[in-house]
Design a protein around this motif. Structure first.
Motif, PDB file in Angstrom:
ATOM      1  N   UNK A   1      11.960   0.735  -5.051  1.00 19.29           N
ATOM      2  CA  UNK A   1      11.153   1.211  -6.133  1.00 19.29           C
ATOM      3  C   UNK A   1       9.612   0.194  -6.084  1.00 19.29           C
ATOM      4  N   UNK A   2       8.656   0.483  -5.901  1.00 15.23           N
ATOM      5  CA  UNK A   2       7.525  -0.286  -5.737  1.00 15.23           C
ATOM      6  C   UNK A   2       6.797  -0.353  -6.871  1.00 15.23           C
ATOM      7  N   UNK A   3       6.814   0.659  -7.885  1.00 19.29           N
ATOM      8  CA  UNK A   3       6.193   0.612  -9.133  1.00 19.29           C
ATOM      9  C   UNK A   3       7.226   0.963 -10.138  1.00 19.29           C
ATOM     10  N   UNK A   4       6.551   1.531 -11.316  1.00 21.01           N
ATOM     11  CA  UNK A   4       7.697   1.793 -12.455  1.00 21.01           C
ATOM     12  C   UNK A   4       8.923   2.707 -11.948  1.00 21.01           C
ATOM     13  N   UNK A   5       8.478   3.716 -11.323  1.00 21.32           N
ATOM     14  CA  UNK A   5       9.468   4.573 -10.741  1.00 21.32           C
ATOM     15  C   UNK A   5       9.080   5.204  -9.454  1.00 21.32           C
ATOM     16  N   UNK A   6       8.379   4.716  -8.578  1.00 23.15           N
ATOM     17  CA  UNK A   6       7.619   5.082  -7.270  1.00 23.15           C
ATOM     18  C   UNK A   6       8.449   4.489  -6.322  1.00 23.15           C
ATOM     19  N   UNK A   7       8.789   5.475  -5.419  1.00 21.19           N
ATOM     20  CA  UNK A   7       9.808   5.194  -4.176  1.00 21.19           C
ATOM     21  C   UNK A   7       8.922   5.109  -2.995  1.00 21.19           C
ATOM     22  N   UNK A   8       9.293   4.075  -2.077  1.00 15.75           N
ATOM     23  CA  UNK A   8       8.613   3.925  -1.043  1.00 15.75           C
ATOM     24  C   UNK A   8       9.822   3.269   0.226  1.00 15.75           C
ATOM     25  N   UNK A   9       9.384   3.264   1.374  1.00 14.83           N
ATOM     26  CA  UNK A   9      10.194   2.837   2.468  1.00 14.83           C
ATOM     27  C   UNK A   9       9.230   2.414   3.790  1.00 14.83           C
ATOM     28  N   UNK A  10       9.896   1.382   4.404  1.00  9.03           N
ATOM     29  CA  UNK A  10       9.142   0.826   5.392  1.00  9.03           C
ATOM     30  C   UNK A  10       9.928   0.813   6.901  1.00  9.03           C
ATOM     31  N   UNK A  11       9.257   1.193   7.754  1.00 10.76           N
ATOM     32  CA  UNK A  11       9.530   1.234   9.191  1.00 10.76           C
ATOM     33  C   UNK A  11       8.812  -0.011  10.066  1.00 10.76           C
ATOM     34  N   UNK A  12       9.413  -0.982  10.304  1.00  2.07           N
ATOM     35  CA  UNK A  12       8.840  -2.247  11.050  1.00  2.07           C
ATOM     36  C   UNK A  12       8.887  -1.683  12.657  1.00  2.07           C
ATOM     37  N   UNK A  13       7.647  -1.639  13.104  1.00  5.06           N
ATOM     38  CA  UNK A  13       7.446  -1.252  14.532  1.00  5.06           C
ATOM     39  C   UNK A  13       7.389  -2.332  15.554  1.00  5.06           C
TER      40      UNK A  13
ATOM     41  N   UNK B   1       6.328  -4.925  18.765  1.00  5.21           N
ATOM     42  CA  UNK B   1       4.818  -5.087  18.832  1.00  5.21           C
ATOM     43  C   UNK B   1       3.999  -4.393  19.717  1.00  5.21           C
ATOM     44  N   UNK B   2       4.696  -3.548  20.616  1.00 10.49           N
ATOM     45  CA  UNK B   2       4.034  -2.718  21.431  1.00 10.49           C
ATOM     46  C   UNK B   2       3.316  -1.350  20.724  1.00 10.49           C
ATOM     47  N   UNK B   3       3.772  -1.265  19.649  1.00  8.36           N
ATOM     48  CA  UNK B   3       3.702   0.261  18.776  1.00  8.36           C
ATOM     49  C   UNK B   3       1.827  -0.029  18.453  1.00  8.36           C
ATOM     50  N   UNK B   4       1.461   1.038  18.064  1.00  7.94           N
ATOM     51  CA  UNK B   4       0.078   1.222  17.786  1.00  7.94           C
ATOM     52  C   UNK B   4      -0.149   0.636  16.320  1.00  7.94           C
ATOM     53  N   UNK B   5       0.868   0.234  15.575  1.00  4.99           N
ATOM     54  CA  UNK B   5       0.626  -0.318  14.200  1.00  4.99           C
ATOM     55  C   UNK B   5       1.767  -1.271  14.161  1.00  4.99           C
ATOM     56  N   UNK B   6       1.682  -2.215  13.049  1.00  2.00           N
ATOM     57  CA  UNK B   6       2.728  -3.198  12.739  1.00  2.00           C
ATOM     58  C   UNK B   6       4.163  -2.489  12.176  1.00  2.00           C
ATOM     59  N   UNK B   7       3.658  -1.610  11.186  1.00  2.00           N
ATOM     60  CA  UNK B   7       4.634  -0.916  10.359  1.00  2.00           C
ATOM     61  C   UNK B   7       4.157   0.341   9.861  1.00  2.00           C
ATOM     62  N   UNK B   8       5.020   1.168   9.715  1.00  2.00           N
ATOM     63  CA  UNK B   8       4.855   2.421   8.927  1.00  2.00           C
ATOM     64  C   UNK B   8       5.471   2.360   7.521  1.00  2.00           C
TER      65      UNK B   8
ATOM     66  N   UNK C   1      -0.148   3.658   8.070  1.00  2.00           N
ATOM     67  CA  UNK C   1       0.219   2.594   8.854  1.00  2.00           C
ATOM     68  C   UNK C   1       0.046   1.367   8.042  1.00  2.00           C
ATOM     69  N   UNK C   2       0.713   0.238   8.285  1.00  3.53           N
ATOM     70  CA  UNK C   2       0.405  -0.946   7.664  1.00  3.53           C
ATOM     71  C   UNK C   2      -0.024  -2.009   8.363  1.00  3.53           C
ATOM     72  N   UNK C   3      -0.895  -3.095   7.945  1.00  2.95           N
ATOM     73  CA  UNK C   3      -1.440  -3.991   8.610  1.00  2.95           C
ATOM     74  C   UNK C   3      -0.632  -5.483   8.804  1.00  2.95           C
ATOM     75  N   UNK C   4       0.638  -5.550   8.216  1.00  2.00           N
ATOM     76  CA  UNK C   4       1.447  -6.571   8.309  1.00  2.00           C
ATOM     77  C   UNK C   4       3.081  -6.128   8.595  1.00  2.00           C
ATOM     78  N   UNK C   5       3.660  -6.824   9.349  1.00  2.00           N
ATOM     79  CA  UNK C   5       5.160  -6.503   9.407  1.00  2.00           C
ATOM     80  C   UNK C   5       5.951  -7.128   8.138  1.00  2.00           C
ATOM     81  N   UNK C   6       5.507  -8.462   7.746  1.00  2.00           N
ATOM     82  CA  UNK C   6       5.802  -9.135   6.823  1.00  2.00           C
ATOM     83  C   UNK C   6       5.754  -8.770   5.479  1.00  2.00           C
ATOM     84  N   UNK C   7       4.486  -8.328   5.354  1.00  2.00           N
ATOM     85  CA  UNK C   7       4.050  -7.528   3.814  1.00  2.00           C
ATOM     86  C   UNK C   7       3.323  -6.236   4.114  1.00  2.00           C
ATOM     87  N   UNK C   8       4.316  -5.313   4.459  1.00  3.72           N
ATOM     88  CA  UNK C   8       3.750  -4.001   4.494  1.00  3.72           C
ATOM     89  C   UNK C   8       3.272  -3.284   3.303  1.00  3.72           C
ATOM     90  N   UNK C   9       3.917  -3.664   2.213  1.00  5.74           N
ATOM     91  CA  UNK C   9       3.581  -3.100   0.842  1.00  5.74           C
ATOM     92  C   UNK C   9       2.643  -4.252   0.004  1.00  5.74           C
TER      93      UNK C   9
END
Length: 331
Positions: free
Chosen positions: A259-271, A273-280, A290-298
């Motif tokens: 849960x990332x906000x009051x009741x909003x759902x989210x999920x992270x896939x860490x990709x 190193x050779x993938x086109x983005x650090x995470x989804x 896509x996300x800019x960081x594996x450590x802090x994707x949200x």
């Protein structure tokens, strides 16, 4: 106010007008509720939205004696904005600030679009209105490591179903805001487990079986809805994860819905190193990006805009099929 146990009987102006065979505009112009003997609204004078008790209005319209409402105050009574302010002895504008307090905000409930607060929550707040202090400087971390909070809090909740936020603070050293966030969430998980194990059981019945006090059940029920919704989304998210693994872009991962906000759902896939983005990142409002960081994707704050490495995949589709998503990611 809405007396305890009568939430299902709340009736709006539109519903009452329909019961009287009137269009809403005619109902407002004629004000038939001003007739002698017509049941009084259950909303206070000056309320922006008028509400009635449907059992009372139905009896009046049928020519039957109008039943009375419970006269004794109950912790489960729901008070509207004006009533809540009067209960605390403050102006309604002051209540608008008070209601954001973490001791109040998780317990607010909307009935027919009108926000109410349980009497028991107001009672507790009135007896301790000052913001609690943890004795630690602003911005300092919680004493319990984040990855241990759920297990430690679960032990306390198992031992005491009526566990309070104050006790959580004392036992685990959590900041008030963290305790107020974690406790309803964990109760919601326990209720969801019981509901799924016993089809036909309501969230309130499960909360009673678990021994949770009436004053905390509304917040727990809201958390339960979020938990159940997350579990419904999990099979889809895991299918996507398995497809990404099969495409060679990451190692196997068990998806966790958060849960990332009051009741909003989210999920992270860490990709990898050779993938086109650090995470989804998947967000139930916007779908995949896509996300800019594996450590802090949200990141904290507003959801990131597209650009500078952030791409929204399959716009307009919050749950695209794995092939469609993989094609968008690889393009």
């Amino acid at each position: 106010m809405i007396r305890a146990g009568r939430q299902a009987h709340v009736q709006t102006s539109q519903e009452l007008a329909a019961a009287m065979g009137l269009k809403l505009g005619s109902f407002r112009n004629r004000k038939p509720y001003g007739a002698a003997g017509f049941p009084a609204p259950i909303s206070p004078d000056g309320a922006g939205t008028k509400l009635w008790d449907a059992q009372q209005t139905a009896a009046y319209l049928a020519g039957d004696p109008v039943p009375g409402l419970p006269a004794d105050n109950d912790g489960g009574d729901l008070l509207e904005r004006i009533e809540a302010a009067e209960f605390l002895g403050v102006a309604p504008k002051t209540w608008d600030s008070y209601k954001r307090d973490p001791r109040i905000a998780p317990h607010l409930v909307k009935v027919k679009g009108v926000e109410h607060c349980p009497r028991a929550i107001l009672e507790a707040f009135r007896h301790a209105p000052a913001a609690p202090s943890t004795g630690r400087p602003r911005g300092s971390g919680d004493m319990v490591p984040r990855d241990e909070i759920e297990a430690r809090l679960g032990e306390l909740l198992e031992a005491d179903p009526a566990l309070t936020i104050a006790t959580v603070q004392e036992e685990l050293g959590l900041a008030y805001s963290a305790a107020a966030r974690w406790l309803p969430r964990l109760r919601g998980q326990r209720i969801a487990d019981r509901v799924l194990a016993e089809p036909g059981l309501t969230a309130d019945e499960a909360a009673q079986q678990l021994g949770y006090p009436a004053a905390v059940r509304r917040a727990a029920a809201a958390a339960t809805e979020t938990v159940l919704r997350g579990r419904q989304k999990l099979p889809y998210l895991q299918r996507v994860a398995d497809a990404v693994v099969a495409a060679g872009w990451m190692e196997h991962q068990e998806v966790a819905v958060r849960e990332v906000e009051s009741d909003v759902l989210a999920a992270v896939l860490v990709l990898d190193a050779g993938a086109s983005a650090p995470a989804l990142v998947w967000d139930e409002r916007y779908g995949w990006r896509t996300a800019l960081s594996r450590r802090h994707p949200i990141p904290k704050g507003s959801w990131p805009a597209e650009g500078d490495g952030v791409r929204y995949l399959c716009p307009g589709h919050t749950e695209p099929g794995p092939p469609q998503l993989l094609a968008a990611l690889g393009s």
